[in-house]
Design a protein around this motif. Sequence first.
Motif, PDB file in Angstrom:
ATOM      1  N   CYS A 139       0.784  -1.185  -0.144  1.00  0.00           N
ATOM      2  CA  CYS A 139      -0.023  -0.151   0.130  1.00  0.00           C
ATOM      3  C   CYS A 139       0.709   1.129  -0.119  1.00  0.00           C
ATOM      4  CB  CYS A 139      -1.011   0.158   1.283  1.00  0.00           C
ATOM      5  SG  CYS A 139      -2.092  -1.195   1.359  1.00  0.00           S
ATOM      6  N   THR A 140       0.560   2.150  -0.892  1.00  0.00           N
ATOM      7  CA  THR A 140       0.969   3.493  -0.880  1.00  0.00           C
ATOM      8  C   THR A 140      -0.077   4.634  -1.042  1.00  0.00           C
ATOM      9  OG1 THR A 140       2.903   4.840  -1.656  1.00  0.00           O
ATOM     10  CG2 THR A 140       1.879   3.511  -3.196  1.00  0.00           C
ATOM     11  N   ALA A 141       0.412   5.859  -0.555  1.00  0.00           N
ATOM     12  CA  ALA A 141      -0.807   6.677  -0.718  1.00  0.00           C
ATOM     13  C   ALA A 141      -0.159   8.072  -0.975  1.00  0.00           C
ATOM     14  CB  ALA A 141      -1.376   7.163   0.714  1.00  0.00           C
ATOM     15  N   LYS A 142       1.000   8.410  -0.581  1.00  0.00           N
ATOM     16  CA  LYS A 142       1.438   9.658  -0.928  1.00  0.00           C
ATOM     17  C   LYS A 142       2.773  10.040  -1.457  1.00  0.00           C
ATOM     18  CE  LYS A 142      -0.034   9.170   3.446  1.00  0.00           C
ATOM     19  NZ  LYS A 142       0.335   8.804   4.883  1.00  0.00           N
ATOM     20  N   GLU A 188       6.153   9.208   0.425  1.00  0.00           N
ATOM     21  CA  GLU A 188       6.772   7.941   0.332  1.00  0.00           C
ATOM     22  C   GLU A 188       7.028   7.759  -1.169  1.00  0.00           C
ATOM     23  OE1 GLU A 188       2.915   5.956   3.248  1.00  0.00           O
ATOM     24  OE2 GLU A 188       2.612   6.348   1.122  1.00  0.00           O
ATOM     25  N   ASP A 207      -3.024   4.759  -3.455  1.00  0.00           N
ATOM     26  CA  ASP A 207      -4.146   5.548  -3.170  1.00  0.00           C
ATOM     27  C   ASP A 207      -3.557   7.171  -3.492  1.00  0.00           C
ATOM     28  OD1 ASP A 207      -6.033   4.230  -2.238  1.00  0.00           O
ATOM     29  OD2 ASP A 207      -5.773   4.482  -0.193  1.00  0.00           O
ATOM     30  N   HIS A 244     -13.003   7.596   1.566  1.00  0.00           N
ATOM     31  CA  HIS A 244     -12.288   6.379   1.088  1.00  0.00           C
ATOM     32  C   HIS A 244     -11.758   5.497   2.207  1.00  0.00           C
ATOM     33  CE1 HIS A 244      -8.555   8.559   2.453  1.00  0.00           C
ATOM     34  NE2 HIS A 244      -9.041   9.663   2.103  1.00  0.00           N
ATOM     35  N   PHE A 247      -9.188   5.337   4.086  1.00  0.00           N
ATOM     36  CA  PHE A 247      -7.440   5.109   4.128  1.00  0.00           C
ATOM     37  C   PHE A 247      -7.285   3.614   3.911  1.00  0.00           C
ATOM     38  CE2 PHE A 247      -9.314   8.445   7.421  1.00  0.00           C
ATOM     39  CZ  PHE A 247      -8.541   9.526   6.670  1.00  0.00           C
ATOM     40  N   ALA A 300      -8.351   0.965   1.059  1.00  0.00           N
ATOM     41  CA  ALA A 300      -7.517   0.296  -0.022  1.00  0.00           C
ATOM     42  C   ALA A 300      -7.545  -1.117   0.137  1.00  0.00           C
ATOM     43  CB  ALA A 300      -6.148   0.743   0.268  1.00  0.00           C
ATOM     44  N   ASP A 339       3.317  -2.199   4.229  1.00  0.00           N
ATOM     45  CA  ASP A 339       3.333  -1.091   3.999  1.00  0.00           C
ATOM     46  C   ASP A 339       4.298  -0.770   2.897  1.00  0.00           C
ATOM     47  OD1 ASP A 339       1.157  -0.713   5.790  1.00  0.00           O
ATOM     48  OD2 ASP A 339       2.522   0.327   7.103  1.00  0.00           O
ATOM     49  N   CYS A 340       4.160   0.332   2.171  1.00  0.00           N
ATOM     50  CA  CYS A 340       5.396   0.577   1.180  1.00  0.00           C
ATOM     51  C   CYS A 340       6.533   0.890   1.547  1.00  0.00           C
ATOM     52  CB  CYS A 340       4.844   1.595   0.203  1.00  0.00           C
ATOM     53  SG  CYS A 340       4.773   3.172   0.972  1.00  0.00           S
ATOM     54  N   SER A 383       1.319  -4.032   8.899  1.00  0.00           N
ATOM     55  CA  SER A 383       2.291  -4.538   7.998  1.00  0.00           C
ATOM     56  C   SER A 383       2.998  -5.738   8.326  1.00  0.00           C
ATOM     57  CB  SER A 383       3.367  -3.253   7.912  1.00  0.00           C
ATOM     58  OG  SER A 383       4.041  -3.693   6.794  1.00  0.00           O
TER      59      SER A 383
HETATM   60  O1  LIG Z   1      -5.245   6.621   2.390  1.00  0.00           O
HETATM   61  C1  LIG Z   1      -4.539   5.927   2.669  1.00  0.00           C
HETATM   62  C2  LIG Z   1      -3.794   6.029   4.048  1.00  0.00           C
HETATM   63  C3  LIG Z   1      -2.403   5.249   4.069  1.00  0.00           C
HETATM   64  N1  LIG Z   1      -2.261   4.270   3.029  1.00  0.00           N
HETATM   65  C4  LIG Z   1      -1.345   3.095   3.420  1.00  0.00           C
HETATM   66  O2  LIG Z   1      -1.293   2.601   4.695  1.00  0.00           O
HETATM   67  C5  LIG Z   1       0.100   2.266   5.172  1.00  0.00           C
HETATM   68  C6  LIG Z   1       0.019   2.896   6.706  1.00  0.00           C
HETATM   69  O3  LIG Z   1      -0.259   3.829   6.838  1.00  0.00           O
HETATM   70  P1  LIG Z   1       0.581   5.113   7.750  1.00  0.00           P
HETATM   71  O4  LIG Z   1       0.048   6.362   7.860  1.00  0.00           O
HETATM   72  O5  LIG Z   1       2.175   5.056   7.022  1.00  0.00           O
HETATM   73  O6  LIG Z   1       0.654   4.435   9.002  1.00  0.00           O
HETATM   74  P2  LIG Z   1       1.794   4.078  10.121  1.00  0.00           P
HETATM   75  O7  LIG Z   1       1.419   4.702  11.316  1.00  0.00           O
HETATM   76  O8  LIG Z   1       3.014   4.722   9.841  1.00  0.00           O
HETATM   77  O9  LIG Z   1       1.767   2.525  10.204  1.00  0.00           O
HETATM   78  C7  LIG Z   1       1.127   1.964  11.298  1.00  0.00           C
HETATM   79  O10 LIG Z   1      -0.371   1.832  10.983  1.00  0.00           O
HETATM   80  C8  LIG Z   1      -0.551   1.170   9.557  1.00  0.00           C
HETATM   81  C9  LIG Z   1      -1.974   0.932   9.545  1.00  0.00           C
HETATM   82  O11 LIG Z   1      -2.847   0.241  10.579  1.00  0.00           O
HETATM   83  C10 LIG Z   1       0.062  -0.406   9.845  1.00  0.00           C
HETATM   84  O12 LIG Z   1      -0.228  -1.065   8.559  1.00  0.00           O
HETATM   85  C11 LIG Z   1       1.197  -0.329  10.255  1.00  0.00           C
HETATM   86  O13 LIG Z   1       2.023  -1.763  10.156  1.00  0.00           O
HETATM   87  C12 LIG Z   1       1.747   0.463  11.545  1.00  0.00           C
HETATM   88  O14 LIG Z   1       3.169   0.544  11.568  1.00  0.00           O
HETATM   89  C13 LIG Z   1       0.960   3.118   4.302  1.00  0.00           C
HETATM   90  O15 LIG Z   1       1.478   2.436   3.395  1.00  0.00           O
HETATM   91  C14 LIG Z   1       0.020   3.939   3.303  1.00  0.00           C
HETATM   92  O16 LIG Z   1       0.547   4.163   2.186  1.00  0.00           O
HETATM   93  C15 LIG Z   1      -3.229   4.115   2.175  1.00  0.00           C
HETATM   94  O17 LIG Z   1      -2.903   3.042   1.573  1.00  0.00           O
HETATM   95  N2  LIG Z   1      -4.323   4.775   1.857  1.00  0.00           N
END
Ligand SMILES: O=c1ccn([C@@H]2O[C@H](COP(=O)(O)OP(=O)(O)O[C@H]3O[C@H](CO)[C@@H](O)[C@H](O)[C@H]3O)[C@@H](O)[C@H]2O)c(=O)[nH]1
Length: 393
Positions: A50-53, A57, A86, A226, A228, A232, A253-254, A324
Amino acid sequence: MGLSLAELWFSLYWFITQFVRWNPIYRYTFKDRLSQRYENAFPYIDIFVCTAKPRIEPPIMVINTVLSVMAYNYPSQKLCVYLSDDGGSDLTFYALLEASRFSKHWLPFCRKFSIEPRSPAAYFSTNPKPHDSNPLMAQERFSIKKSYEDMKNRIETTTRLGRVSEEIRKEHKGFQEWNHVSTQYNHQSIVQILIDGREDKAVDVEGQSLPTLVYLSREKRPQYHHNFKAGAMNSLIRVSSKISNGSIILNVDCDMYSNNSESVRDALCFFMDEQKGHEIAYVQFPPSYNNLTTNDLYGTCFRVLNEVDLPGLDANGGPCYIGSGCFHRRKALCGMKYSEECEREWKRETDRTARESASVLEALCKVLASCSYSLCLGTLKVSRLTQLTGPSR
Ligand SMILES: O=c1ccn([C@@H]2O[C@H](COP(=O)(O)OP(=O)(O)O[C@H]3O[C@H](CO)[C@@H](O)[C@H](O)[C@H]3O)[C@@H](O)[C@H]2O)c(=O)[nH]1
Ligand SMILES: [Mn+2]
């Protein structure tokens, strides 16, 4: 007064956590036995990145994670990697296109010299010097490092520019999708199968088959929420069920590359366990971090969480879902109860793949990734996920 209350609360918290930590379980896998019994009956694995920004990222980091999971030591015909974007960014799509080409060199290199870790950026930074003992490896390493750096330069230049040049846009039909994208939050769904693992031409430079690689950017409209990452994941589950329908799903996560090429086999040792396998809904890998503090004071990981709390929870019904690095049974995510009968069914299902052509699949999957489809099914509730149990390792 406030401080005393806080002290009291933390004492109580400490007291309760001791119960969880009392009897930790540490599990070990025997992958050689797994291979002996099941090498030809392995299930399909769908991997969601998953990636979003694209600004926070960077696309080069995203594709390093993608390459690390494409290079798993697992039959490539049974791996399908999905990148959910995303951010709906053509910069990320371009990086993935570059990764699909680079994988034709990277995967054979990893296989031939059993290298670890399999994210190119992590590998080249943790192994700065070639192995002198093996001149063949040194030579191949030199040339693959050069092609990685060339690719990295192209991607970073495009990312800095903030747009994909006209010459590059001509290289793949997928770029035409961005003619209809107005903003990151308002666009149609985009599904592009960059490598179709079923095709004869989907092979690396040594003629071995490549994993399927799919780019997905679900539909976004201002009037629909959406949800988040959960939103996705929902789209990914639907889209992948049409394309590959792997019985096991890994989500990363990416920014969390896989640092061990045996992870899929490790997870399967639990899922395919003949006595207890059907009781396991998910296998959560503990995360490690590279850049938590200056000088890496804590040795790259949350030691208490990974070495005490998760094994402790395992003894009390199963560890919590962290996000992740988690392998799920698809059926568990879809709300089905898993039983021994399902295990037998699974064995019959291992040779099932979609029959439609890639372009027909892309069109079908666009509908599955649309906002209205998400709305009618509702969202994947975190509470559902936390009810599932399974061991950590
Ligand atoms: O609209 C969105 C927002 C975020 N993401 C992706 O979701 C992942 C996690 O989002 P992030 O904002 O980076 O959350 P973190 O707090 O860094 O990650 C914690 O929270 C995540 C979501 O619960 C878990 O997957 C991770 O393991 C945990 O470390 C990333 O790959 C994002 O690219 C999306 O795909 N769409
Ligand atoms: Mn993150």
